[in-house]
Design a protein around this motif. Structure first.
Motif, PDB file in Angstrom:
ATOM      1  N   ARG A 272       0.853  -1.190   0.000  1.00 60.05           N
ATOM      2  CA  ARG A 272       0.000   0.000   0.000  1.00 60.05           C
ATOM      3  C   ARG A 272       0.885   1.234   0.000  1.00 60.05           C
ATOM      4  N   ILE A 273       0.416   2.289  -0.678  1.00 61.14           N
ATOM      5  CA  ILE A 273       1.170   3.534  -0.690  1.00 61.14           C
ATOM      6  C   ILE A 273       0.711   4.430   0.447  1.00 61.14           C
ATOM      7  N   HIS A 274       1.659   5.162   1.000  1.00 57.01           N
ATOM      8  CA  HIS A 274       1.413   6.050   2.127  1.00 57.01           C
ATOM      9  C   HIS A 274       2.108   7.376   1.853  1.00 57.01           C
ATOM     10  N   GLY A 275       1.807   8.369   2.671  1.00 55.57           N
ATOM     11  CA  GLY A 275       2.525   9.625   2.578  1.00 55.57           C
ATOM     12  C   GLY A 275       1.628  10.838   2.522  1.00 55.57           C
ATOM     13  N   VAL A 276       2.249  11.996   2.298  1.00 58.12           N
ATOM     14  CA  VAL A 276       1.555  13.279   2.380  1.00 58.12           C
ATOM     15  C   VAL A 276       0.375  13.368   1.412  1.00 58.12           C
ATOM     16  N   PRO A 277       0.561  13.143   0.105  1.00 55.38           N
ATOM     17  CA  PRO A 277      -0.602  13.254  -0.793  1.00 55.38           C
ATOM     18  C   PRO A 277      -1.668  12.201  -0.529  1.00 55.38           C
ATOM     19  N   ILE A 278      -1.251  11.035  -0.016  1.00 49.96           N
ATOM     20  CA  ILE A 278      -2.220   9.985   0.311  1.00 49.96           C
ATOM     21  C   ILE A 278      -3.096  10.434   1.485  1.00 49.96           C
ATOM     22  N   ASP A 279      -2.481  11.068   2.483  1.00 49.33           N
ATOM     23  CA  ASP A 279      -3.247  11.609   3.611  1.00 49.33           C
ATOM     24  C   ASP A 279      -4.223  12.681   3.140  1.00 49.33           C
ATOM     25  N   MET A 280      -3.781  13.505   2.192  1.00 46.32           N
ATOM     26  CA  MET A 280      -4.667  14.539   1.655  1.00 46.32           C
ATOM     27  C   MET A 280      -5.893  13.912   0.994  1.00 46.32           C
ATOM     28  N   VAL A 281      -5.673  12.910   0.151  1.00 51.85           N
ATOM     29  CA  VAL A 281      -6.784  12.253  -0.533  1.00 51.85           C
ATOM     30  C   VAL A 281      -7.685  11.538   0.475  1.00 51.85           C
TER      31      VAL A 281
ATOM     32  N   ASP B 112      -8.356  12.488   3.494  1.00 57.21           N
ATOM     33  CA  ASP B 112      -9.228  13.493   4.098  1.00 57.21           C
ATOM     34  C   ASP B 112     -10.322  13.925   3.129  1.00 57.21           C
ATOM     35  N   PHE B 113      -9.989  13.938   1.832  1.00 56.43           N
ATOM     36  CA  PHE B 113     -11.027  14.252   0.846  1.00 56.43           C
ATOM     37  C   PHE B 113     -12.120  13.183   0.862  1.00 56.43           C
ATOM     38  N   VAL B 114     -11.730  11.923   0.974  1.00 56.69           N
ATOM     39  CA  VAL B 114     -12.709  10.835   1.056  1.00 56.69           C
ATOM     40  C   VAL B 114     -13.584  11.006   2.292  1.00 56.69           C
TER      41      VAL B 114
ATOM     42  N   GLU C 281     -16.694  15.924   9.320  1.00 55.48           N
ATOM     43  CA  GLU C 281     -16.173  17.278   9.490  1.00 55.48           C
ATOM     44  C   GLU C 281     -14.651  17.214   9.460  1.00 55.48           C
ATOM     45  N   VAL C 282     -14.075  17.737   8.402  1.00 55.74           N
ATOM     46  CA  VAL C 282     -12.621  17.718   8.216  1.00 55.74           C
ATOM     47  C   VAL C 282     -12.170  19.127   7.866  1.00 55.74           C
ATOM     48  N   GLU C 283     -11.108  19.576   8.519  1.00 53.46           N
ATOM     49  CA  GLU C 283     -10.559  20.899   8.201  1.00 53.46           C
ATOM     50  C   GLU C 283      -9.653  20.774   6.986  1.00 53.46           C
ATOM     51  N   VAL C 284     -10.063  21.379   5.877  1.00 53.46           N
ATOM     52  CA  VAL C 284      -9.291  21.307   4.630  1.00 53.46           C
ATOM     53  C   VAL C 284      -9.267  22.686   3.987  1.00 53.46           C
ATOM     54  N   PRO C 285      -8.278  22.958   3.131  1.00 51.06           N
ATOM     55  CA  PRO C 285      -8.311  24.206   2.356  1.00 51.06           C
ATOM     56  C   PRO C 285      -9.495  24.189   1.400  1.00 51.06           C
ATOM     57  N   ASP C 286     -10.296  25.249   1.445  1.00 54.49           N
ATOM     58  CA  ASP C 286     -11.528  25.248   0.664  1.00 54.49           C
ATOM     59  C   ASP C 286     -11.469  26.268  -0.463  1.00 54.49           C
ATOM     60  N   ALA C 287     -12.601  26.479  -1.116  1.00 58.09           N
ATOM     61  CA  ALA C 287     -12.651  27.361  -2.274  1.00 58.09           C
ATOM     62  C   ALA C 287     -12.328  28.802  -1.909  1.00 58.09           C
ATOM     63  N   HIS C 288     -12.658  29.226  -0.684  1.00 61.71           N
ATOM     64  CA  HIS C 288     -12.318  30.584  -0.266  1.00 61.71           C
ATOM     65  C   HIS C 288     -10.808  30.751  -0.163  1.00 61.71           C
ATOM     66  N   ASP C 289     -10.125  29.725   0.338  1.00 55.46           N
ATOM     67  CA  ASP C 289      -8.658  29.747   0.357  1.00 55.46           C
ATOM     68  C   ASP C 289      -8.118  29.805  -1.066  1.00 55.46           C
ATOM     69  N   GLY C 290      -8.737  29.024  -1.948  1.00 53.09           N
ATOM     70  CA  GLY C 290      -8.312  29.022  -3.338  1.00 53.09           C
ATOM     71  C   GLY C 290      -8.501  30.372  -4.011  1.00 53.09           C
ATOM     72  N   LEU C 291      -9.645  31.028  -3.750  1.00 53.85           N
ATOM     73  CA  LEU C 291      -9.906  32.354  -4.302  1.00 53.85           C
ATOM     74  C   LEU C 291      -8.867  33.355  -3.821  1.00 53.85           C
ATOM     75  N   LEU C 292      -8.543  33.321  -2.539  1.00 54.28           N
ATOM     76  CA  LEU C 292      -7.551  34.239  -1.983  1.00 54.28           C
ATOM     77  C   LEU C 292      -6.201  34.085  -2.679  1.00 54.28           C
ATOM     78  N   ILE C 293      -5.750  32.850  -2.855  1.00 55.43           N
ATOM     79  CA  ILE C 293      -4.451  32.626  -3.476  1.00 55.43           C
ATOM     80  C   ILE C 293      -4.477  33.040  -4.943  1.00 55.43           C
ATOM     81  N   THR C 294      -5.572  32.753  -5.645  1.00 56.53           N
ATOM     82  CA  THR C 294      -5.685  33.199  -7.034  1.00 56.53           C
ATOM     83  C   THR C 294      -5.592  34.714  -7.122  1.00 56.53           C
ATOM     84  N   ALA C 295      -6.336  35.433  -6.281  1.00 58.51           N
ATOM     85  CA  ALA C 295      -6.293  36.899  -6.292  1.00 58.51           C
ATOM     86  C   ALA C 295      -4.893  37.408  -5.995  1.00 58.51           C
TER      87      ALA C 295
END
Length: 247
Positions: free
Chosen positions: A194-203, A205-207, A214-228
């Motif tokens: 099985r694969i493990h690691g940082v991106p696996i933990d991210m995915v 949490d998405f699942v 209830e999971v604390e994740v970067p959301d669309a508002h965070d994405g909008l801020l960085i884009t701006a």
């Protein structure tokens, strides 16, 4: 779940927020560094300190020239600011618990333009944050391919009580071959099939998010801020002026 950046135009990022709200769904942005224990441990440590206010953050996030010339077929439509700075700016906002309000930036166009790729070689940006601190982001993607890793990631945090240094590229293992040494990365690894690691933990949490947890994740508002903010970086590059960041 959307890879960073959420969009490369502020209006597009806002449209994603509006459509998600209308559909009653959540959006998660892949700011992967938030799942790296190196950075989460520092964030927790600064959060409980008696004087946690950060005064300055300096982040060097660079790539070798392999990335814009060989790895990406669309590098002329991107830049070091778009390809690299969303990672480092989101990390600085998350660890500093603050947001950018203005930016000044300089850069250079030499090597890539001369080779027919019309984009920036490097970008250096200084952000003023909402809490009065400053974030300096330095990103180049023309480092020599003799570097021991395809990316270079060095991070310094300064506060009244701490100075923190983090080497995000060096996991402490170097493999010296006949031609050069290479850093052995361990952000993703396999164990017992099985694969493990940082991106696996991210995915993972998405699942959990999809399942309704209830999971604390970067959301669309965070994405909008960085884009701006990155749009503002490019405006500052062209104008030579300090540019306000508004969402």
């Amino acid at each position: 779940m959307i890879e960073k950046p959420l969009a490369t135009e502020v209006d597009d990022a806002r449209a994603i927020l509006d459509e998600a709200a209308a559909a009653g769904v959540r959006v998660m942005v892949g700011f992967e560094n938030r799942w790296n224990v190196r950075y989460s441990a520092v964030r927790d440590r600064l959060g409980v300190d008696g004087d946690p206010r950060i005064s300055a953050q300096i982040i060097h996030l660079n790539d070798t020239v392999f990335v814009p010339t060989e790895m990406l077929s669309w590098s002329a439509k991107s830049s070091p600011a778009w390809f690299l700075m969303p990672h480092s700016l989101d990390l600085a906002c998350w660890i500093g618990r603050t947001t950018p309000v203005s930016v000044y930036a300089v850069g250079a166009r030499d090597r890539l333009s001369d080779s027919g790729i019309d984009t920036w070689d490097r970008v250096n940006a200084i952000f003023t944050m909402a809490d009065g601190s400053h974030v300096a982001l330095n990103s180049s993607w023309v480092l020599p391919e003799s570097m021991p890793s395809v990316f270079d990631f060095r991070y310094e945090i300064q506060s009244a009580a701490h100075v923190v240094h983090i080497d995000g590229a060096d996991d402490g293992v170097i493999d010296y071959g006949a031609d050069r040494g290479q850093l052995v990365q361990s952000a993703v690894y396999e164990r017992a099939g099985r694969i493990h690691g940082v991106p696996i933990d991210m995915v993972s949490d998405f699942v959990r998010l999809v399942r309704g947890e209830e999971v604390e994740v970067p959301d669309a508002h965070d994405g909008l801020l960085i884009t701006a903010a990155i749009v503002a970086v490019h405006t500052a590059l062209e104008s030579g002026q300090v540019v306000d960041i508004s969402v």
